[in-house]
Motif scaffolding. Sequence first.
Motif, PDB file in Angstrom:
ATOM      1  N   GLU A   6       0.832  -1.209   0.000  1.00  0.00           N
ATOM      2  CA  GLU A   6       0.000   0.000   0.000  1.00  0.00           C
ATOM      3  C   GLU A   6       0.861   1.252   0.000  1.00  0.00           C
ATOM      4  OE1 GLU A   6      -4.226  -0.123   1.937  1.00  0.00           O
ATOM      5  OE2 GLU A   6      -2.744  -0.733   3.426  1.00  0.00           O
ATOM      6  N   VAL A   7       0.407   2.241  -0.757  1.00  0.00           N
ATOM      7  CA  VAL A   7       1.030   3.562  -0.784  1.00  0.00           C
ATOM      8  C   VAL A   7      -0.069   4.581  -0.535  1.00  0.00           C
ATOM      9  CG1 VAL A   7       2.201   5.277  -2.226  1.00  0.00           C
ATOM     10  CG2 VAL A   7       2.848   2.861  -2.393  1.00  0.00           C
ATOM     11  N   PHE A   8       0.197   5.533   0.336  1.00  0.00           N
ATOM     12  CA  PHE A   8      -0.739   6.624   0.602  1.00  0.00           C
ATOM     13  C   PHE A   8      -0.098   7.925   0.142  1.00  0.00           C
ATOM     14  CE2 PHE A   8      -1.981   3.316   3.483  1.00  0.00           C
ATOM     15  CZ  PHE A   8      -3.361   3.413   3.549  1.00  0.00           C
ATOM     16  N   TYR A   9      -0.872   8.722  -0.587  1.00  0.00           N
ATOM     17  CA  TYR A   9      -0.446  10.042  -1.028  1.00  0.00           C
ATOM     18  C   TYR A   9      -1.348  11.068  -0.370  1.00  0.00           C
ATOM     19  CZ  TYR A   9       0.028  14.208  -3.920  1.00  0.00           C
ATOM     20  OH  TYR A   9       0.204  15.501  -4.343  1.00  0.00           O
ATOM     21  N   VAL A  10      -0.763  12.034   0.335  1.00  0.00           N
ATOM     22  CA  VAL A  10      -1.533  13.095   0.974  1.00  0.00           C
ATOM     23  C   VAL A  10      -1.534  14.295   0.041  1.00  0.00           C
ATOM     24  CG1 VAL A  10      -1.712  14.622   2.967  1.00  0.00           C
ATOM     25  CG2 VAL A  10      -1.044  12.229   3.292  1.00  0.00           C
ATOM     26  N   GLU A  11      -2.707  14.588  -0.488  1.00  0.00           N
ATOM     27  CA  GLU A  11      -2.863  15.697  -1.434  1.00  0.00           C
ATOM     28  C   GLU A  11      -2.940  17.037  -0.708  1.00  0.00           C
ATOM     29  OE1 GLU A  11      -6.089  16.868  -4.856  1.00  0.00           O
ATOM     30  OE2 GLU A  11      -5.644  14.750  -4.525  1.00  0.00           O
ATOM     31  N   THR A  71      -2.395  17.102   6.693  1.00  0.00           N
ATOM     32  CA  THR A  71      -1.358  16.243   7.268  1.00  0.00           C
ATOM     33  C   THR A  71      -2.018  15.023   7.880  1.00  0.00           C
ATOM     34  OG1 THR A  71       0.061  18.135   7.770  1.00  0.00           O
ATOM     35  CG2 THR A  71       0.518  16.087   8.954  1.00  0.00           C
ATOM     36  N   ALA A  72      -1.620  13.838   7.431  1.00  0.00           N
ATOM     37  CA  ALA A  72      -2.106  12.588   8.009  1.00  0.00           C
ATOM     38  C   ALA A  72      -1.036  12.037   8.945  1.00  0.00           C
ATOM     39  CB  ALA A  72      -2.421  11.573   6.918  1.00  0.00           C
ATOM     40  N   THR A  73      -1.469  11.371   9.992  1.00  0.00           N
ATOM     41  CA  THR A  73      -0.558  10.703  10.911  1.00  0.00           C
ATOM     42  C   THR A  73      -0.747   9.196  10.733  1.00  0.00           C
ATOM     43  OG1 THR A  73      -0.707  12.521  12.483  1.00  0.00           O
ATOM     44  CG2 THR A  73       0.109  10.417  13.333  1.00  0.00           C
ATOM     45  N   PHE A  74       0.368   8.485  10.664  1.00  0.00           N
ATOM     46  CA  PHE A  74       0.320   7.027  10.545  1.00  0.00           C
ATOM     47  C   PHE A  74       0.996   6.401  11.749  1.00  0.00           C
ATOM     48  CE2 PHE A  74      -0.500   8.301   6.277  1.00  0.00           C
ATOM     49  CZ  PHE A  74      -1.309   7.314   5.753  1.00  0.00           C
ATOM     50  N   GLU A  75       0.359   5.389  12.308  1.00  0.00           N
ATOM     51  CA  GLU A  75       0.987   4.536  13.312  1.00  0.00           C
ATOM     52  C   GLU A  75       1.547   3.343  12.551  1.00  0.00           C
ATOM     53  OE1 GLU A  75      -1.860   3.498  16.325  1.00  0.00           O
ATOM     54  OE2 GLU A  75      -2.208   5.601  16.850  1.00  0.00           O
ATOM     55  N   VAL A  76       2.829   3.036  12.789  1.00  0.00           N
ATOM     56  CA  VAL A  76       3.516   2.021  12.012  1.00  0.00           C
ATOM     57  C   VAL A  76       4.095   0.956  12.939  1.00  0.00           C
ATOM     58  CG1 VAL A  76       5.348   1.600  10.330  1.00  0.00           C
ATOM     59  CG2 VAL A  76       4.114   3.787  10.297  1.00  0.00           C
ATOM     60  N   GLY A  77       3.846  -0.306  12.607  1.00  0.00           N
ATOM     61  CA  GLY A  77       4.401  -1.419  13.362  1.00  0.00           C
ATOM     62  C   GLY A  77       3.687  -1.644  14.682  1.00  0.00           C
ATOM     63  N   LEU A  78       4.091  -2.714  15.358  1.00  0.00           N
ATOM     64  CA  LEU A  78       3.471  -3.039  16.638  1.00  0.00           C
ATOM     65  C   LEU A  78       3.828  -2.038  17.729  1.00  0.00           C
ATOM     66  CD1 LEU A  78       3.795  -6.932  16.645  1.00  0.00           C
ATOM     67  CD2 LEU A  78       1.820  -5.515  16.050  1.00  0.00           C
ATOM     68  N   ASP A  79       4.935  -1.306  17.540  1.00  0.00           N
ATOM     69  CA  ASP A  79       5.291  -0.276  18.516  1.00  0.00           C
ATOM     70  C   ASP A  79       4.568   1.045  18.238  1.00  0.00           C
ATOM     71  OD1 ASP A  79       6.631   0.492  16.231  1.00  0.00           O
ATOM     72  OD2 ASP A  79       8.568   0.764  17.207  1.00  0.00           O
ATOM     73  N   ARG A  80       3.791   1.088  17.134  1.00  0.00           N
ATOM     74  CA  ARG A  80       2.958   2.233  16.760  1.00  0.00           C
ATOM     75  C   ARG A  80       3.747   3.531  16.630  1.00  0.00           C
ATOM     76  NH1 ARG A  80      -2.860   1.155  17.754  1.00  0.00           N
ATOM     77  NH2 ARG A  80      -3.009  -0.962  18.546  1.00  0.00           N
ATOM     78  N   VAL A 130       2.676  12.581   7.623  1.00  0.00           N
ATOM     79  CA  VAL A 130       2.797  12.657   6.170  1.00  0.00           C
ATOM     80  C   VAL A 130       2.048  13.910   5.740  1.00  0.00           C
ATOM     81  CG1 VAL A 130       2.394  11.482   3.978  1.00  0.00           C
ATOM     82  CG2 VAL A 130       2.910  10.143   6.031  1.00  0.00           C
ATOM     83  N   GLU A 131       2.804  14.857   5.216  1.00  0.00           N
ATOM     84  CA  GLU A 131       2.236  16.159   4.884  1.00  0.00           C
ATOM     85  C   GLU A 131       1.848  16.249   3.418  1.00  0.00           C
ATOM     86  OE1 GLU A 131       5.019  19.098   6.264  1.00  0.00           O
ATOM     87  OE2 GLU A 131       4.881  18.400   8.335  1.00  0.00           O
ATOM     88  N   SER A 132       1.150  17.328   3.086  1.00  0.00           N
ATOM     89  CA  SER A 132       0.712  17.583   1.721  1.00  0.00           C
ATOM     90  C   SER A 132       1.862  17.410   0.733  1.00  0.00           C
ATOM     91  CB  SER A 132       0.167  19.014   1.635  1.00  0.00           C
ATOM     92  OG  SER A 132      -0.222  19.318   0.325  1.00  0.00           O
ATOM     93  N   GLY A 133       1.632  16.621  -0.305  1.00  0.00           N
ATOM     94  CA  GLY A 133       2.651  16.368  -1.319  1.00  0.00           C
ATOM     95  C   GLY A 133       3.578  15.214  -0.996  1.00  0.00           C
ATOM     96  N   GLU A 134       3.387  14.552   0.158  1.00  0.00           N
ATOM     97  CA  GLU A 134       4.248  13.435   0.542  1.00  0.00           C
ATOM     98  C   GLU A 134       3.507  12.108   0.409  1.00  0.00           C
ATOM     99  OE1 GLU A 134       7.290  15.422   3.749  1.00  0.00           O
ATOM    100  OE2 GLU A 134       5.487  14.490   4.572  1.00  0.00           O
ATOM    101  N   LEU A 135       4.307  11.037   0.329  1.00  0.00           N
ATOM    102  CA  LEU A 135       3.780   9.680   0.226  1.00  0.00           C
ATOM    103  C   LEU A 135       4.421   8.803   1.284  1.00  0.00           C
ATOM    104  CD1 LEU A 135       4.633  10.642  -2.998  1.00  0.00           C
ATOM    105  CD2 LEU A 135       2.966   8.846  -3.334  1.00  0.00           C
TER     106      LEU A 135
END
Length: 158
Positions: A59-64, A67-76, A81-86
């Motif tokens: 999966e790839v997310f693009y923020v147009e 600002t989106a926040t992602f929790e990643v992995g079991l350690d969260r 991820v800001e505008s224009g970033e993936l």
Amino acid sequence: MEKVSVEDVENERNPLEVHGVRKPVSRALGTDHFAMNYFELAPGESFSGGLHRHNDQEEVFYVESGTATFEVGLDREEVAVESGELIRFPPGEFQKGYNDHEETVEGWALGAPGATHDWDELQSRAFCPDCEAERTHDVALSEGAFELTCTDCGTSQG
């Protein structure tokens, strides 16, 4: 060749009702090997709900915008991820994306292979009442509702 306007794609909400706007663009285009969904996340909304992983899909997310926040992995680990970033998640990596800011997030979720999820390859992290802890659960969609089954003890909840 297929062509659609995002404005013309019908809105389809997640059964958990964790967002107000989700437009399955890949379905409107008739793709077989690629998933593409457009989202508008109001403050407090998320792309999909809880921490989860797709064992069969990258999966790839693009923020147009916003600002989106992602929790990643079991350690969260939290990643902004800001505008224009993936941000990219390989198959099997736990992740959760959401809007914890005041402005709306407009973004895209892209996945391959496959235009739809193989529910047998989707797992979520959730509290298991029998294990009395957060555990990995297999996910099934039954009659429009999610059913979770703990991979440690087999307890189902839905």
